[in-house]
Design a protein around this motif. Structure first.
Motif, PDB file in Angstrom:
ATOM      1  N   SER A 138       0.848  -1.188   0.000  1.00 40.79           N
ATOM      2  CA  SER A 138       0.000   0.000   0.000  1.00 40.79           C
ATOM      3  C   SER A 138       0.884   1.239   0.000  1.00 40.79           C
ATOM      4  CB  SER A 138      -0.884   0.042   1.247  1.00 40.79           C
ATOM      5  OG  SER A 138      -1.776  -1.035   1.240  1.00 40.79           O
ATOM      6  N   LYS A 139       0.522   2.207  -0.810  1.00 42.95           N
ATOM      7  CA  LYS A 139       1.270   3.466  -0.849  1.00 42.95           C
ATOM      8  C   LYS A 139       0.955   4.232   0.433  1.00 42.95           C
ATOM      9  CE  LYS A 139       1.157   7.503  -3.545  1.00 42.95           C
ATOM     10  NZ  LYS A 139       0.668   8.151  -4.724  1.00 42.95           N
ATOM     11  N   ALA A 140       2.011   4.612   1.188  1.00 41.54           N
ATOM     12  CA  ALA A 140       1.819   5.243   2.493  1.00 41.54           C
ATOM     13  C   ALA A 140       2.256   6.704   2.508  1.00 41.54           C
ATOM     14  CB  ALA A 140       2.592   4.468   3.556  1.00 41.54           C
ATOM     15  N   SER A 141       2.697   7.228   1.384  1.00 42.81           N
ATOM     16  CA  SER A 141       3.069   8.642   1.329  1.00 42.81           C
ATOM     17  C   SER A 141       2.889   9.145  -0.097  1.00 42.81           C
ATOM     18  CB  SER A 141       4.529   8.852   1.774  1.00 42.81           C
ATOM     19  OG  SER A 141       5.422   8.423   0.768  1.00 42.81           O
ATOM     20  N   GLU A 142       2.948  10.431  -0.228  1.00 43.62           N
ATOM     21  CA  GLU A 142       2.904  11.027  -1.560  1.00 43.62           C
ATOM     22  C   GLU A 142       4.263  10.821  -2.232  1.00 43.62           C
ATOM     23  OE1 GLU A 142       0.171  12.381  -2.986  1.00 43.62           O
ATOM     24  OE2 GLU A 142      -0.791  11.631  -1.174  1.00 43.62           O
ATOM     25  N   ILE A 143       4.311  10.984  -3.531  1.00 40.58           N
ATOM     26  CA  ILE A 143       5.580  10.933  -4.257  1.00 40.58           C
ATOM     27  C   ILE A 143       6.313  12.232  -3.963  1.00 40.58           C
ATOM     28  CG2 ILE A 143       6.636  10.882  -6.542  1.00 40.58           C
ATOM     29  CD1 ILE A 143       4.173   9.232  -7.448  1.00 40.58           C
ATOM     30  N   LYS A 144       7.576  12.090  -3.516  1.00 45.11           N
ATOM     31  CA  LYS A 144       8.372  13.260  -3.126  1.00 45.11           C
ATOM     32  C   LYS A 144       9.776  13.117  -3.676  1.00 45.11           C
ATOM     33  CE  LYS A 144       6.125  13.344   1.383  1.00 45.11           C
ATOM     34  NZ  LYS A 144       6.351  13.243   2.817  1.00 45.11           N
ATOM     35  N   LYS A 145      10.528  14.219  -3.644  1.00 46.70           N
ATOM     36  CA  LYS A 145      11.938  14.161  -3.996  1.00 46.70           C
ATOM     37  C   LYS A 145      12.648  13.276  -2.988  1.00 46.70           C
ATOM     38  CE  LYS A 145      12.575  18.655  -6.137  1.00 46.70           C
ATOM     39  NZ  LYS A 145      13.325  19.920  -6.085  1.00 46.70           N
ATOM     40  N   HIS A 146      13.520  12.419  -3.486  1.00 53.12           N
ATOM     41  CA  HIS A 146      14.302  11.539  -2.604  1.00 53.12           C
ATOM     42  C   HIS A 146      15.666  11.370  -3.256  1.00 53.12           C
ATOM     43  CE1 HIS A 146      15.726   7.760  -0.798  1.00 53.12           C
ATOM     44  NE2 HIS A 146      15.134   8.241   0.277  1.00 53.12           N
ATOM     45  N   GLY A 147      16.698  11.874  -2.613  1.00 56.61           N
ATOM     46  CA  GLY A 147      18.023  11.828  -3.227  1.00 56.61           C
ATOM     47  C   GLY A 147      18.022  12.643  -4.503  1.00 56.61           C
ATOM     48  N   TYR A 148      18.403  12.018  -5.606  1.00 55.00           N
ATOM     49  CA  TYR A 148      18.429  12.703  -6.894  1.00 55.00           C
ATOM     50  C   TYR A 148      17.192  12.423  -7.738  1.00 55.00           C
ATOM     51  CZ  TYR A 148      23.286  13.634  -5.850  1.00 55.00           C
ATOM     52  OH  TYR A 148      24.440  14.066  -5.270  1.00 55.00           O
ATOM     53  N   GLY A 149      16.199  11.757  -7.159  1.00 60.11           N
ATOM     54  CA  GLY A 149      15.017  11.397  -7.933  1.00 60.11           C
ATOM     55  C   GLY A 149      13.742  11.570  -7.143  1.00 60.11           C
ATOM     56  N   LEU A 150      12.786  10.725  -7.434  1.00 63.85           N
ATOM     57  CA  LEU A 150      11.495  10.724  -6.753  1.00 63.85           C
ATOM     58  C   LEU A 150      11.294   9.375  -6.090  1.00 63.85           C
ATOM     59  CD1 LEU A 150       9.309  12.244  -9.605  1.00 63.85           C
ATOM     60  CD2 LEU A 150      10.160  13.426  -7.587  1.00 63.85           C
ATOM     61  N   GLY A 151      10.464   9.353  -5.063  1.00 67.02           N
ATOM     62  CA  GLY A 151      10.164   8.091  -4.400  1.00 67.02           C
ATOM     63  C   GLY A 151       8.917   8.226  -3.553  1.00 67.02           C
ATOM     64  N   CYS A 152       8.446   7.117  -3.014  1.00 65.42           N
ATOM     65  CA  CYS A 152       7.313   7.134  -2.094  1.00 65.42           C
ATOM     66  C   CYS A 152       7.472   5.969  -1.122  1.00 65.42           C
ATOM     67  CB  CYS A 152       5.981   7.056  -2.821  1.00 65.42           C
ATOM     68  SG  CYS A 152       5.618   5.461  -3.546  1.00 65.42           S
ATOM     69  N   LEU A 153       6.857   6.081   0.011  1.00 65.44           N
ATOM     70  CA  LEU A 153       6.887   5.031   1.029  1.00 65.44           C
ATOM     71  C   LEU A 153       5.781   4.031   0.729  1.00 65.44           C
ATOM     72  CD1 LEU A 153       8.130   4.142   3.750  1.00 65.44           C
ATOM     73  CD2 LEU A 153       6.288   5.394   4.853  1.00 65.44           C
ATOM     74  N   MET A 154       6.129   2.740   0.773  1.00 69.67           N
ATOM     75  CA  MET A 154       5.163   1.668   0.572  1.00 69.67           C
ATOM     76  C   MET A 154       5.204   0.786   1.811  1.00 69.67           C
ATOM     77  SD  MET A 154       4.097   2.148  -2.667  1.00 69.67           S
ATOM     78  CE  MET A 154       3.308   0.614  -3.128  1.00 69.67           C
ATOM     79  N   ILE A 155       4.031   0.321   2.264  1.00 68.56           N
ATOM     80  CA  ILE A 155       3.989  -0.603   3.401  1.00 68.56           C
ATOM     81  C   ILE A 155       3.281  -1.882   2.981  1.00 68.56           C
ATOM     82  CG2 ILE A 155       4.134   1.161   5.196  1.00 68.56           C
ATOM     83  CD1 ILE A 155       1.127   0.947   5.549  1.00 68.56           C
ATOM     84  N   TRP A 156       3.707  -2.980   3.598  1.00 66.18           N
ATOM     85  CA  TRP A 156       3.157  -4.313   3.327  1.00 66.18           C
ATOM     86  C   TRP A 156       2.065  -4.591   4.336  1.00 66.18           C
ATOM     87  CZ3 TRP A 156       3.356  -7.888  -0.306  1.00 66.18           C
ATOM     88  CH2 TRP A 156       3.015  -9.204  -0.006  1.00 66.18           C
ATOM     89  N   LYS A 157       0.855  -4.862   3.854  1.00 61.04           N
ATOM     90  CA  LYS A 157      -0.262  -5.081   4.765  1.00 61.04           C
ATOM     91  C   LYS A 157      -1.031  -6.357   4.471  1.00 61.04           C
ATOM     92  CE  LYS A 157      -1.850  -0.355   5.462  1.00 61.04           C
ATOM     93  NZ  LYS A 157      -3.073   0.368   5.564  1.00 61.04           N
TER      94      LYS A 157
END
Length: 55
Positions: free
Chosen positions: A19-38
């Motif tokens: 499940s996507k747990a955050s919005e897509i944001k800048k992370h390092g030199y790119g983009l990323g989002c937090l995902m959790i296993w449920k």
């Protein structure tokens, strides 16, 4: 990685139980989002956390 590719990877992970747990944001030199296993099949293992990053 393009926004379209990142969205496809997120959707693929959601189809596998993440499940996507955050919005897509800048992370390092790119983009990323937090995902959790449920998935409920393994409640004794708790919640797993992963980061999808386009680096």
């Amino acid at each position: 990685m393009t926004d379209t590719t990142l969205m496809k990877i997120i959707k693929d992970h959601e189809n596998r139980g993440w499940s996507k747990a955050s919005e897509i944001k800048k992370h390092g030199y790119g983009l990323g989002c937090l995902m959790i296993w449920k998935k409920t099949e393994a409640p004794s293992q708790g919640v797993k956390v992963g980061l999808i990053n386009d680096k």
